[in-house]
Design a protein around this motif. Structure first.
Motif, PDB file in Angstrom:
ATOM      1  N   GLY A 171      43.651  34.499  23.272  1.00  0.00           N
ATOM      2  CA  GLY A 171      43.803  33.222  23.954  1.00  0.00           C
ATOM      3  C   GLY A 171      43.758  33.288  25.469  1.00  0.00           C
ATOM      4  O   GLY A 171      43.845  32.252  26.137  1.00  0.00           O
ATOM      5  N   ALA A 172      43.605  34.487  26.033  1.00  0.00           N
ATOM      6  CA  ALA A 172      43.535  34.610  27.488  1.00  0.00           C
ATOM      7  C   ALA A 172      42.189  34.123  28.015  1.00  0.00           C
ATOM      8  O   ALA A 172      41.171  34.191  27.326  1.00  0.00           O
ATOM      9  CB  ALA A 172      43.771  36.055  27.912  1.00  0.00           C
ATOM     10  N   GLU A 173      42.177  33.655  29.264  1.00  0.00           N
ATOM     11  CA  GLU A 173      40.946  33.210  29.920  1.00  0.00           C
ATOM     12  C   GLU A 173      40.559  34.098  31.098  1.00  0.00           C
ATOM     13  O   GLU A 173      39.442  34.004  31.607  1.00  0.00           O
ATOM     14  CB  GLU A 173      41.095  31.764  30.397  1.00  0.00           C
ATOM     15  N   VAL A 174      41.484  34.952  31.538  1.00  0.00           N
ATOM     16  CA  VAL A 174      41.228  35.867  32.647  1.00  0.00           C
ATOM     17  C   VAL A 174      41.606  37.271  32.204  1.00  0.00           C
ATOM     18  O   VAL A 174      42.682  37.492  31.640  1.00  0.00           O
ATOM     19  CB  VAL A 174      42.052  35.487  33.898  1.00  0.00           C
ATOM     20  N   GLY A 175      40.711  38.229  32.421  1.00  0.00           N
ATOM     21  CA  GLY A 175      40.998  39.614  32.084  1.00  0.00           C
ATOM     22  C   GLY A 175      40.837  40.527  33.287  1.00  0.00           C
ATOM     23  O   GLY A 175      39.951  40.318  34.122  1.00  0.00           O
ATOM     24  N   ILE A 176      41.713  41.521  33.377  1.00  0.00           N
ATOM     25  CA  ILE A 176      41.574  42.602  34.342  1.00  0.00           C
ATOM     26  C   ILE A 176      41.426  43.878  33.534  1.00  0.00           C
ATOM     27  O   ILE A 176      42.350  44.283  32.823  1.00  0.00           O
ATOM     28  CB  ILE A 176      42.782  42.703  35.287  1.00  0.00           C
ATOM     29  N   VAL A 177      40.248  44.502  33.600  1.00  0.00           N
ATOM     30  CA  VAL A 177      39.938  45.659  32.768  1.00  0.00           C
ATOM     31  C   VAL A 177      39.918  46.912  33.630  1.00  0.00           C
ATOM     32  O   VAL A 177      39.188  46.977  34.633  1.00  0.00           O
ATOM     33  CB  VAL A 177      38.583  45.497  32.050  1.00  0.00           C
ATOM     34  N   MET A 178      40.701  47.898  33.239  1.00  0.00           N
ATOM     35  CA  MET A 178      40.684  49.208  33.899  1.00  0.00           C
ATOM     36  C   MET A 178      39.701  50.105  33.164  1.00  0.00           C
ATOM     37  O   MET A 178      39.784  50.265  31.939  1.00  0.00           O
ATOM     38  CB  MET A 178      42.075  49.837  33.850  1.00  0.00           C
ATOM     39  N   ALA A 179      38.766  50.701  33.920  1.00  0.00           N
ATOM     40  CA  ALA A 179      37.778  51.588  33.310  1.00  0.00           C
ATOM     41  C   ALA A 179      37.529  52.782  34.216  1.00  0.00           C
ATOM     42  O   ALA A 179      37.650  52.689  35.441  1.00  0.00           O
ATOM     43  CB  ALA A 179      36.475  50.836  33.043  1.00  0.00           C
ATOM     44  N   ARG A 180      37.162  53.893  33.583  1.00  0.00           N
ATOM     45  CA  ARG A 180      36.870  55.126  34.326  1.00  0.00           C
ATOM     46  C   ARG A 180      35.502  55.008  34.980  1.00  0.00           C
ATOM     47  O   ARG A 180      34.527  54.604  34.346  1.00  0.00           O
ATOM     48  CB  ARG A 180      36.911  56.315  33.367  1.00  0.00           C
ATOM     49  N   THR A 181      35.430  55.360  36.246  1.00  0.00           N
ATOM     50  CA  THR A 181      34.164  55.349  36.973  1.00  0.00           C
ATOM     51  C   THR A 181      33.903  56.762  37.495  1.00  0.00           C
ATOM     52  O   THR A 181      34.665  57.285  38.301  1.00  0.00           O
ATOM     53  CB  THR A 181      34.209  54.346  38.139  1.00  0.00           C
ATOM     54  N   GLY A 182      32.851  57.362  37.013  1.00  0.00           N
ATOM     55  CA  GLY A 182      32.548  58.737  37.383  1.00  0.00           C
ATOM     56  C   GLY A 182      32.936  59.685  36.267  1.00  0.00           C
ATOM     57  O   GLY A 182      33.504  59.287  35.255  1.00  0.00           O
TER      58      GLY A 182
END
Length: 397
Positions: A171-182
């Protein structure tokens, strides 16, 4: 039981929030829409409409968009927590409260208009996608184990991975996604802002957990080829861990604030029970075993209140507060759980029934000892600091 408010504006708002929760919100605790996986959307909307009318929606924010101090916020959120529905109604529940704080600090003006504004007004909910399944070796209490990946593809980034125990994702409309870069051991993390729902982010299932206060519950998530434009990176590339720390200490502390209020309420209910219920010829409170439990509760509530306010003062002084918030999270979560446990014990059969909110407060506090870092992880981290400081001191001796 509440410590004095630090300013007139926080006192005024705290009084309004407390009156709203006691008079308007508490009667909703028996509403069937409260739900096993958190309050349903219809109930959330109804409560927030009433909060708007009472002038207590997102009460920690100032009219100019600024944020009250952490000490002022503590005074307000303690009162919002008097009912498990109070933070939901006033838009101070996790993860939204922490996400609002983070976006206010890091987001660009355009990102604030697109993602933050609707969170502040309570028209939308958010989710913070960091924790991953332990069975797959993903990140939990150790964020360096982050397995979700983000790779560049032209002007965009493409994200893949799985997330676990994501609060409010349903039901959320805003997400903050943590992802590995590199790649490699020194790989960094980046935060990405996303509009929800998105077909590339799928709720595999909502988990059945011991707690039930947070809208959307806690979900197992699959992220499959999520494409995110570069202008939806929150802050800078590879700085995700730093921003997570910026969010973490205040979020830990606000959990303490909210659950403090809930336990104050449990103490009120168990006190009322003990001072009206008789057994073996006298009131329960006159039996030393019961009276002493209430006294222990009073002592530990005061200690918890002071610990919260101390940590809030550290954050207000400009420190990151990682050590202080770890200490506070351990001390307060463990103390509040002991208090809630005693409240259940004092009330006997009534304590384990759902005729009062005490049973739910007990369940919520049991979960709180784990989320935002289990007690043992915080103690391990503190022990490492003790060793590090001791060895540094010895080398200077």
């Amino acid at each position: 039981m509440f410590t004095p408010c630090p300013t007139e504006r926080s006192q005024a708002m705290a009084d309004r929030v407390e009156a709203f929760v006691r008079d308007v919100v508490i009667p909703y605790e028996r509403d069937p829409r409260a739900g096993a996986h958190g309050p349903e959307a219809g109930l959330v909307a109804e409560l927030r409409a009433k909060a708007v009318a009472a002038g207590v929606l997102t009460p920690q924010l100032l009219p100019d968009g600024g944020h009250m101090t952490h000490l002022e916020t503590a005074a307000i959120l303690k009162r919002a927590g008097l009912s498990p529905l109070g933070p939901v109604a006033t838009n101070t529940m996790a993860p939204d409260e922490g996400n609002i704080f983070l976006l206010g600090k890091v987001a660009t003006p355009a990102q604030k208009r697109r993602f933050l504004d609707k969170l502040i007004t309570g028209q939308a909910r958010s989710a913070f996608y960091m924790t991953e399944p332990a069975s797959e070796g993903g990140a939990g209490s150790d964020p360096s184990m982050l397995a979700t990946t983000a790779r560049r593809d032209g002007a965009d980034w493409v994200l893949d991975g799985r997330k676990m125990f994501i609060t409010g994702a349903q039901g959320a409309e805003v997400g903050i996604v943590m992802a590995r870069t590199g790649q490699g051991e020194q790989a960094k993390a980046t935060m990405f802002l996303v509009d929800l729902p998105d077909p590339a982010i799928r709720v595999e299932r909502v988990l059945d957990t011991i707690d039930s206060s947070m809208p959307g519950g806690h979900s197992l998530i699959v992220i499959d080829g999520l494409r995110v434009p570069a202008d939806q990176i929150l802050g800078e590339v590879d700085e995700g861990f730093r921003y997570a720390q910026l969010r973490l200490a205040p979020a830990r502390l606000s959990h303490c604030m909210r659950w403090f209020g809930a336990v104050v309420r449990a103490q009120e209910i168990s006190t009322a029970y003990a001072t009206t219920r008789k057994a073996f010829g006298k009131l329960l409170v006159d039996h030393e075993g019961v009276g002493f439990m209430l006294a222990d509760n009073l002592i530990e509530l005061q200690q918890a209140a002071l610990m919260i306010d101390w940590c809030a003062g550290v954050l207000d002084a400009g420190a990151t507060g990682s050590v202080e918030s770890s200490m506070t999270k351990v001390a307060v979560s463990e103390a509040l759980f002991r208090i809630a446990d005693r409240c259940v014990q004092i009330m006997g059969g009534m304590g384990v029934s759902r005729d009062t909110v005490v049973e739910q407060v007990f369940r919520e506090l049991r979960a709180f000892r784990i989320y935002d870092g289990p007690t043992e992880v915080h103690k391990w981290s503190l022990a490492k600091k003790i060793k590090r400081d001791a060895l540094a001191g010895a080398s200077h001796g």
